[in-house]
Structure formats: C-alpha cells, structure tokens
Scaffold this motif. Structure first.
Motif, PDB file in Angstrom:
ATOM      1  N   VAL A  36       0.223  -4.422  32.505  1.00 40.26           N
ATOM      2  CA  VAL A  36       0.254  -2.954  32.501  1.00 40.26           C
ATOM      3  C   VAL A  36       1.578  -2.448  31.924  1.00 40.26           C
ATOM      4  N   VAL A  37       2.676  -3.079  32.344  1.00 37.96           N
ATOM      5  CA  VAL A  37       4.001  -2.539  32.053  1.00 37.96           C
ATOM      6  C   VAL A  37       4.514  -2.956  30.676  1.00 37.96           C
ATOM      7  N   HIS A  38       4.249  -4.195  30.269  1.00 33.72           N
ATOM      8  CA  HIS A  38       4.908  -4.724  29.072  1.00 33.72           C
ATOM      9  C   HIS A  38       4.091  -4.648  27.790  1.00 33.72           C
ATOM     10  N   ALA A  69      14.661   1.173  43.295  1.00 32.26           N
ATOM     11  CA  ALA A  69      14.238  -0.235  43.371  1.00 32.26           C
ATOM     12  C   ALA A  69      14.830  -1.050  42.218  1.00 32.26           C
ATOM     13  N   ALA A  70      15.002  -0.417  41.047  1.00 35.35           N
ATOM     14  CA  ALA A  70      15.582  -1.144  39.910  1.00 35.35           C
ATOM     15  C   ALA A  70      17.035  -1.510  40.201  1.00 35.35           C
ATOM     16  N   GLN A  71      17.780  -0.565  40.790  1.00 35.07           N
ATOM     17  CA  GLN A  71      19.188  -0.839  41.118  1.00 35.07           C
ATOM     18  C   GLN A  71      19.275  -1.908  42.214  1.00 35.07           C
ATOM     19  N   ALA A  72      18.329  -1.868  43.172  1.00 40.80           N
ATOM     20  CA  ALA A  72      18.319  -2.901  44.217  1.00 40.80           C
ATOM     21  C   ALA A  72      18.071  -4.272  43.592  1.00 40.80           C
ATOM     22  N   ASP A 124      13.135 -10.779  33.503  1.00 41.63           N
ATOM     23  CA  ASP A 124      12.149  -9.698  33.521  1.00 41.63           C
ATOM     24  C   ASP A 124      12.289  -8.878  34.805  1.00 41.63           C
ATOM     25  N   LEU A 125      12.368  -7.587  34.618  1.00 42.26           N
ATOM     26  CA  LEU A 125      12.286  -6.642  35.739  1.00 42.26           C
ATOM     27  C   LEU A 125      11.242  -5.611  35.342  1.00 42.26           C
ATOM     28  N   ALA A 126      10.177  -5.515  36.113  1.00 36.54           N
ATOM     29  CA  ALA A 126       9.094  -4.592  35.765  1.00 36.54           C
ATOM     30  C   ALA A 126       8.615  -3.858  37.004  1.00 36.54           C
ATOM     31  N   LEU A 127       8.547  -2.544  36.909  1.00 38.02           N
ATOM     32  CA  LEU A 127       8.058  -1.702  38.005  1.00 38.02           C
ATOM     33  C   LEU A 127       6.869  -0.893  37.519  1.00 38.02           C
ATOM     34  N   LEU A 128       5.808  -0.824  38.322  1.00 36.03           N
ATOM     35  CA  LEU A 128       4.723   0.105  38.013  1.00 36.03           C
ATOM     36  C   LEU A 128       5.279   1.532  38.040  1.00 36.03           C
ATOM     37  N   LEU A 146      20.554 -10.576  29.349  1.00 34.68           N
ATOM     38  CA  LEU A 146      19.138 -10.187  29.315  1.00 34.68           C
ATOM     39  C   LEU A 146      18.779  -9.741  27.903  1.00 34.68           C
ATOM     40  N   THR A 147      17.485  -9.606  27.659  1.00 26.15           N
ATOM     41  CA  THR A 147      17.002  -9.087  26.381  1.00 26.15           C
ATOM     42  C   THR A 147      16.199  -7.829  26.671  1.00 26.15           C
ATOM     43  N   ALA A 148      16.737  -6.676  26.266  1.00 25.95           N
ATOM     44  CA  ALA A 148      16.059  -5.407  26.535  1.00 25.95           C
ATOM     45  C   ALA A 148      14.929  -5.197  25.531  1.00 25.95           C
ATOM     46  N   VAL A 149      13.762  -4.780  26.055  1.00 30.55           N
ATOM     47  CA  VAL A 149      12.625  -4.494  25.170  1.00 30.55           C
ATOM     48  C   VAL A 149      12.116  -3.082  25.430  1.00 30.55           C
ATOM     49  N   ASN A 150      11.257  -2.639  24.555  1.00 28.82           N
ATOM     50  CA  ASN A 150      10.560  -1.354  24.748  1.00 28.82           C
ATOM     51  C   ASN A 150      11.504  -0.180  24.970  1.00 28.82           C
ATOM     52  N   GLY A 151      12.700  -0.236  24.364  1.00 25.23           N
ATOM     53  CA  GLY A 151      13.610   0.908  24.459  1.00 25.23           C
ATOM     54  C   GLY A 151      14.373   1.017  25.759  1.00 25.23           C
ATOM     55  N   ALA A 152      14.359  -0.060  26.578  1.00 23.80           N
ATOM     56  CA  ALA A 152      15.002   0.018  27.893  1.00 23.80           C
ATOM     57  C   ALA A 152      16.514  -0.186  27.828  1.00 23.80           C
ATOM     58  N   ALA A 158       6.561   3.139  41.139  1.00 22.19           N
ATOM     59  CA  ALA A 158       7.733   2.540  41.796  1.00 22.19           C
ATOM     60  C   ALA A 158       9.039   2.968  41.140  1.00 22.19           C
ATOM     61  N   ARG A 159       8.953   3.686  40.035  1.00 22.85           N
ATOM     62  CA  ARG A 159      10.178   4.012  39.273  1.00 22.85           C
ATOM     63  C   ARG A 159      10.907   5.209  39.882  1.00 22.85           C
ATOM     64  N   GLY A 160      12.175   5.305  39.533  1.00 19.13           N
ATOM     65  CA  GLY A 160      12.982   6.423  40.011  1.00 19.13           C
ATOM     66  C   GLY A 160      13.254   6.364  41.507  1.00 19.13           C
ATOM     67  N   SER A 161      13.045   5.199  42.103  1.00 18.77           N
ATOM     68  CA  SER A 161      13.157   5.070  43.565  1.00 18.77           C
ATOM     69  C   SER A 161      14.408   4.334  44.008  1.00 18.77           C
ATOM     70  N   ALA A 196      18.994   1.673  27.025  1.00 17.65           N
ATOM     71  CA  ALA A 196      19.797   2.765  27.594  1.00 17.65           C
ATOM     72  C   ALA A 196      19.835   2.659  29.122  1.00 17.65           C
ATOM     73  N   PHE A 197      18.703   2.264  29.712  1.00 14.51           N
ATOM     74  CA  PHE A 197      18.661   2.038  31.162  1.00 14.51           C
ATOM     75  C   PHE A 197      19.656   0.941  31.555  1.00 14.51           C
ATOM     76  N   TRP A 198      19.687  -0.142  30.798  1.00 12.59           N
ATOM     77  CA  TRP A 198      20.582  -1.259  31.145  1.00 12.59           C
ATOM     78  C   TRP A 198      22.054  -0.846  30.980  1.00 12.59           C
ATOM     79  N   VAL A 199      22.348  -0.060  29.942  1.00 11.42           N
ATOM     80  CA  VAL A 199      23.734   0.411  29.762  1.00 11.42           C
ATOM     81  C   VAL A 199      24.155   1.225  30.984  1.00 11.42           C
ATOM     82  N   ARG A 200      23.258   2.077  31.470  1.00 11.93           N
ATOM     83  CA  ARG A 200      23.592   2.882  32.661  1.00 11.93           C
ATOM     84  C   ARG A 200      23.821   2.003  33.890  1.00 11.93           C
ATOM     85  N   ASN A 201      23.321   0.778  33.819  1.00  9.15           N
ATOM     86  CA  ASN A 201      23.476  -0.124  34.961  1.00  9.15           C
ATOM     87  C   ASN A 201      24.458  -1.263  34.671  1.00  9.15           C
TER      88      ASN A 201
END
Ligand SMILES: CC(C)(COP(=O)(O)OP(=O)(O)OC[C@H]1O[C@@H](n2cnc3c(N)ncnc32)[C@H](O)[C@@H]1OP(=O)(O)O)[C@@H](O)C(=O)NCCC(=O)NCCS
Length: 157
Positions: free
Chosen positions: A21-23, A100-103, A88-92, A122-128, A95-98, A130-135
């Motif tokens: 679903v996610v990837h 859980a990704a930071q945890a 791999d880190l994948a949230l439906l 890690l290898t960022a895919v699908n435009g993620a 589950a996002r914005g909760s 910017a999310f990893w930079v913030r973390n």
C-alpha cells in the motif's frame, strides 16, 4: 493509542500488505522481510493500534557504501559491519502525523548505539528526503542509491 513492539514471524503478511500500500513501485517481496527478521530481530518492529498493524520498521547493521539491493536477499549480515542501516520505515496514512515516525527513529538510534555504531544510513524514496532532513539526516552528494528519485542519507550519532 499506537505502540511499537518487536516484530514476530506471524506479522510478516501484515508487513507485506502495508508495504504494498505504502511503497508502490518500491515494495518488496515478503521473503525480504522474513529474512531481515531472521537475521536481525532487534531491528524489526511493528506499530499496532487496537491490535491492528499500521506500520513497520526494518533496520540492521550494514557495511560499505552500497545499500542492500532492493527486493533481494542479503543472505547474511556483513562481518564486520561498519554502520547501522535503516532499511524501511512505513506507516499507513492513518498512522502518520502521530509521532510514531519519530518514535521509530528513536528506536533506530538506540539500537545503533547499543550495537556499537556511530552512523545510521538510509536510502530515501518517494520524495521522503525532506522528512528525513527534518529528523536529523543529511543527503550524501556521492552516495549510492536505488537509482533515480532516491537519495542516500546519513546521520552521525
Ligand atoms: C515517511 C513517514 C514514515 C513519515 O511519517 P509521518 O508520521 O508522516 O511523519 P511526520 O508527521 O513527522 O512528517 C510528515 C511530513 O513529512 C512529509 N512526508 C512524509 N513522507 C513523505 C514523502 N514520501 N514525500 C513527501 N513528503 C513526505 C509529509 O508531507 C509531512 O509534511 P508536513 O508536515 O509539511 O505536512 C510516513 O509518511 C510514511 O510511511 N511514508 C510513506 C513511506 C515512506 O516514504 N517511507 C520512507 C521511505 S525512505
């Protein structure tokens, strides 16, 4: 209430379903998750809410500059390994914005430190990316990736 807990073999069908679903084009065969769980259970976690799987995390020690080939067996962990790899880190969507990704990133940092590594890759895919930079991750200008649209990144502990 969502909680991360260690992944079990019985979770693999749910993990594969979330990945599909996610990837999208970057999803992997269930055998890849089975293998990583066998090789490094301490790096494999499931996010549950009310008994339902809503996310997963796969990570393990790794070596060198090439990421594990997507959707392929690695057979064994490298010996010696020289860094920790967040595969791999994948949230439906629910589950996002909760937080859980930071945890999950906290779990990865703790496990990397416990296992004695000073670097997470890690290898960022699908435009993620910017999310990893913030973390706390940085893009590597000379990093090996999965190809166009993916970005090699690292975080030093
Ligand atoms: C990446 C992921 C784990 C982050 O979890 P999250 O709970 O959404 O993270 P946060 O709430 O802290 O951050 C969400 C922000 O990151 C952005 N973001 C997350 N994934 C993104 C992606 N693939 N492409 C673009 N932006 C993304 C969101 O748009 C959001 O931005 P905003 O705050 O400006 O609205 C989750 O979105 C996910 O599972 N995405 C799909 C799978 C994926 O891309 N995994 C990473 C593979 S390297």
């Amino acid at each position: 209430m969502s909680d991360w807990r260690p992944m079990a073999a019985a979770d693999i069908p749910a993990v594969a379903a979330i990945s599909d679903v996610v990837h999208g084009a970057y999803t992997e065969q269930a055998a890849v998750y089975v293998e990583r769980l066998q090789l490094y259970p301490a790096g494999c976690w499931l996010l549950e809410r009310d008994g339902k799987a809503i996310g997963y995390l796969i990570s393990h020690p790794w070596a060198g500059r090439q990421p594990p080939v997507l959707n392929h067996s690695i057979q064994a962990l490298p010996k010696p390994a020289d860094h920790y790899y967040l595969h791999d880190l994948a949230l439906l969507t629910d589950a996002r914005g909760s937080g859980a990704a930071q945890a999950a990133i906290g779990i990865v940092r703790d496990q990397a430190r416990t296992a004695g590594y000073a670097r997470i890759a890690l290898t960022a895919v699908n435009g993620a990316d910017a999310f990893w930079v913030r973390n706390g991750f940085t893009a590597l200008t000379d990093g090996e990736t999965y190809g166009s649209g993916s970005v090699a990144m690292e975080q030093l502990l």
